[in-house]
Enzyme design. Structure first.
Site, PDB file in Angstrom:
ATOM      1  N   GLU A  29       0.830  -1.214   0.000  1.00  0.00           N
ATOM      2  CA  GLU A  29       0.000   0.000   0.000  1.00  0.00           C
ATOM      3  C   GLU A  29       0.863   1.262   0.000  1.00  0.00           C
ATOM      4  O   GLU A  29       0.841   2.041   0.949  1.00  0.00           O
ATOM      5  CB  GLU A  29      -0.897   0.011   1.246  1.00  0.00           C
ATOM      6  N   PRO A  30       1.632   1.477  -1.033  1.00  0.00           N
ATOM      7  CA  PRO A  30       2.492   2.667  -1.028  1.00  0.00           C
ATOM      8  C   PRO A  30       1.671   3.945  -1.170  1.00  0.00           C
ATOM      9  O   PRO A  30       0.736   4.010  -1.968  1.00  0.00           O
ATOM     10  CB  PRO A  30       3.378   2.465  -2.265  1.00  0.00           C
ATOM     11  N   GLY A  31       2.002   4.932  -0.353  1.00  0.00           N
ATOM     12  CA  GLY A  31       1.384   6.247  -0.491  1.00  0.00           C
ATOM     13  C   GLY A  31       2.475   7.225  -0.885  1.00  0.00           C
ATOM     14  O   GLY A  31       2.671   7.556  -2.053  1.00  0.00           O
TER      15      GLY A  31
ATOM     16  N   TYR B 174       0.640  13.802   1.688  1.00  0.00           N
ATOM     17  CA  TYR B 174       0.244  14.407   2.959  1.00  0.00           C
ATOM     18  C   TYR B 174       0.436  15.918   2.941  1.00  0.00           C
ATOM     19  O   TYR B 174       0.780  16.536   3.941  1.00  0.00           O
ATOM     20  CB  TYR B 174       0.989  13.747   4.144  1.00  0.00           C
TER      21      TYR B 174
ATOM     22  N   CYS C  56      -0.958  32.825  12.285  1.00  0.00           N
ATOM     23  CA  CYS C  56      -0.761  33.397  13.606  1.00  0.00           C
ATOM     24  C   CYS C  56      -0.512  32.248  14.564  1.00  0.00           C
ATOM     25  O   CYS C  56      -1.354  31.901  15.404  1.00  0.00           O
ATOM     26  CB  CYS C  56      -1.954  34.240  14.013  1.00  0.00           C
TER      27      CYS C  56
ATOM     28  N   TYR D  84       5.432  16.895  11.998  1.00  0.00           N
ATOM     29  CA  TYR D  84       6.386  15.776  12.055  1.00  0.00           C
ATOM     30  C   TYR D  84       7.843  16.224  12.080  1.00  0.00           C
ATOM     31  O   TYR D  84       8.734  15.390  12.042  1.00  0.00           O
ATOM     32  CB  TYR D  84       6.222  14.868  10.821  1.00  0.00           C
TER      33      TYR D  84
HETATM   34  C1  PLP Z   1      -0.896   5.664   5.600  1.00  0.00           C
HETATM   35  C2  PLP Z   1      -0.978   4.230   5.241  1.00  0.00           C
HETATM   36  C3  PLP Z   1      -0.279   3.732   4.147  1.00  0.00           C
HETATM   37  C4  PLP Z   1       0.680   4.568   3.322  1.00  0.00           C
HETATM   38  O1  PLP Z   1       1.838   4.865   4.014  1.00  0.00           O
HETATM   39  P1  PLP Z   1       3.062   5.600   3.265  1.00  0.00           P
HETATM   40  O2  PLP Z   1       4.044   5.865   4.331  1.00  0.00           O
HETATM   41  O3  PLP Z   1       2.512   6.846   2.675  1.00  0.00           O
HETATM   42  O4  PLP Z   1       3.550   4.658   2.222  1.00  0.00           O
HETATM   43  C5  PLP Z   1      -0.462   2.405   3.818  1.00  0.00           C
HETATM   44  N1  PLP Z   1      -1.283   1.594   4.544  1.00  0.00           N
HETATM   45  C6  PLP Z   1      -1.960   2.048   5.604  1.00  0.00           C
HETATM   46  C7  PLP Z   1      -2.844   1.129   6.355  1.00  0.00           C
HETATM   47  C8  PLP Z   1      -1.838   3.372   5.998  1.00  0.00           C
HETATM   48  O5  PLP Z   1      -2.496   3.807   7.074  1.00  0.00           O
END
Ligand code: PLP
Length: 402
Positions: free
Chosen positions: A259-261, A356, A328, A302
């Site tokens: 699940e890459p974001g 993000y 502010c 972060y």
């Molecule tokens: C946020 C999240 C991701 C993505 O994480 P990255 O650090 O952006 O790759 C994948 N799986 C789950 C369950 C998440 O909560």
């Protein structure tokens, strides 16, 4: 990074704005495919929460990716964007059964993350296929805010309760077809990944109906020249070792899910802003931008590092600046950073803003959200209008109106 092109977006669309270069998403996807070329049965689900503009999601769908949704709203957004229900994964945390029921009615896959919700689920859907999220007790991720796989983290079913899950399965109450872990974002150490991988496979042997193992996201990208990044080849090597052993022992062909974001979209995005003033005192030289943590909260939330480039004057001598926003509230983008000479009205680019960034933007200080533009081939395309003053009041009810 094409400085002229980015400068042009500021001229064409005004600042502040988010720009996404879609070719970089392609490049990142290729990197994953290259890194994972030894894995033979895997699927990628883009984590929608990283960047959830519908044009980006549709682009991901066209690239053949699935969608990992963090809320029922993201599930519905995925459906709206044309993702096949088999390609939508719902990985919520701490939600009510009603959202699970809604997701079940759409036929999407779900990762449940507590015994409590699993019990509720089995009452409503006895012995139906379900995937569960396990807390592998790994402290991974760049900092405590993004590390979600340790024993005290709120995410996942604690390992000590796996026997209870197995018991439910023996009693015919549930059918666990998938195991999931996601241990954090920006995981630097491959051995953090490794502990998680070994653990999830260790548990997988005990689930006789298992079909998928989901290893979540968290792949780290470099934020500056020489920064660390996840070694995908090594990551895949560890996984492959486990997969081969698992398939041999169980005579299965386990399917992997990732699940890459951030990895897919961080690099593709730029927050383009303008310098309101360069404010000086004997203690500092502050670059004041027409943006703040209402647009990009990562540095504040972060302490994340984002490279900053002066698009108007990229090659001049470098000086030390602190780059701040107009909230502010303390909203420092960068402290004591060497950047080529900055003057009033220069156009400043904050890199690695694709993940993000906009998706965490707010209207704090009653500021408007920026416009979003993507670069597709040689074209610029607006994918979100700049917010208007009136938008601030949508849904508000004025009880004193005469
Ligand atoms: C946020 C999240 C991701 C993505 O994480 P990255 O650090 O952006 O790759 C994948 N799986 C789950 C369950 C998440 O909560």
């Amino acid at each position: 990074m094409n400085i002229e092109k980015l400068k042009k977006t500021a001229q064409n669309f005004g600042t502040p704005l988010y720009v996404y270069d879609l070719s970089i998403i392609d490049k990142q996807l290729d990197k994953i495919k290259q890194g994972f070329n030894t894995l033979n049965n895997y699927q990628l689900f883009f984590a929608a929460k990283a960047l959830s503009n519908i044009s980006i999601l549709k682009y991901m769908n066209n690239l053949g990716l699935g969608l990992d949704a963090a809320s029922i709203e993201e599930v519905k957004t995925g459906i709206k964007c044309g993702f096949d229900k088999n390609k939508i994964l719902f990985t919520p945390n701490g939600i009510d059964l009603s959202e699970i029921k809604e997701a079940m009615s759409f036929g999407v896959k779900i990762n449940l993350d507590s015994m409590e919700s699993l019990q509720d689920f089995s009452d409503s859907y006895p012995n139906q296929s379900i995937s569960i999220r396990i807390n592998p007790d790994v402290l991974a991720g760049a900092n405590e805010n993004v590390s979600v796989g340790h024993v005290k983290s709120k995410f996942g079913i604690p390992e000590e309760q796996i026997y209870d899950v197995l018991k439910m399965e023996e009693e015919g109450k549930i059918k666990v077809t998938g195991l999931h872990i996601h241990t954090g974002s920006d995981i630097i150490e491959n051995n953090h990944f490794e502990v998680g991988i070994r653990k999830i496979f260790f548990h997988a042997y005990r689930f006789k109906n298992i079909e998928t193992i989901d290893l979540g996201g968290g792949i780290k990208i470099p934020y500056f020249e020489g920064d660390t990044e996840t070694n995908l080849k090594k990551y895949a090597e560890v996984i492959n070792e486990e997969v081969l052993r698992f398939n041999l022992k169980t005579k299965k062909n386990i399917r992997l899910i990732f699940e890459p974001g951030k990895f897919l979209v961080s690099d593709s995005g730029y927050l383009i802003t303008k310098v309101n003033y360069v404010k000086k005192s004997s203690h500092y030289t502050l670059v004041q931008l027409n943006s703040g943590f209402n647009h990009l909260i990562r540095p504040t939330l972060y302490k994340s590092y984002h490279e900053i480039i002066n698009l108007s004057n990229p090659d001049d001598e470098k000086f030390e600046y602190s780059v701040v926003g107009y909230m502010c509230e303390k909203d420092t983008f960068a402290e004591s950073r060497m950047i080529s000479r900055i003057s009033k009205d220069d156009i400043i680019c904050i890199k690695n803003s694709g993940a993000y960034g906009f998706s965490m933007a707010s209207n704090y200080n009653s500021r408007l959200k920026p416009t979003e533009v993507c670069i597709i081939g040689n074209k610029f395309k607006i994918i979100r209008e700049r917010e208007k003053f009136e938008d601030l009041f949508r849904g508000q009810i004025d009880i004193f109106k005469d």
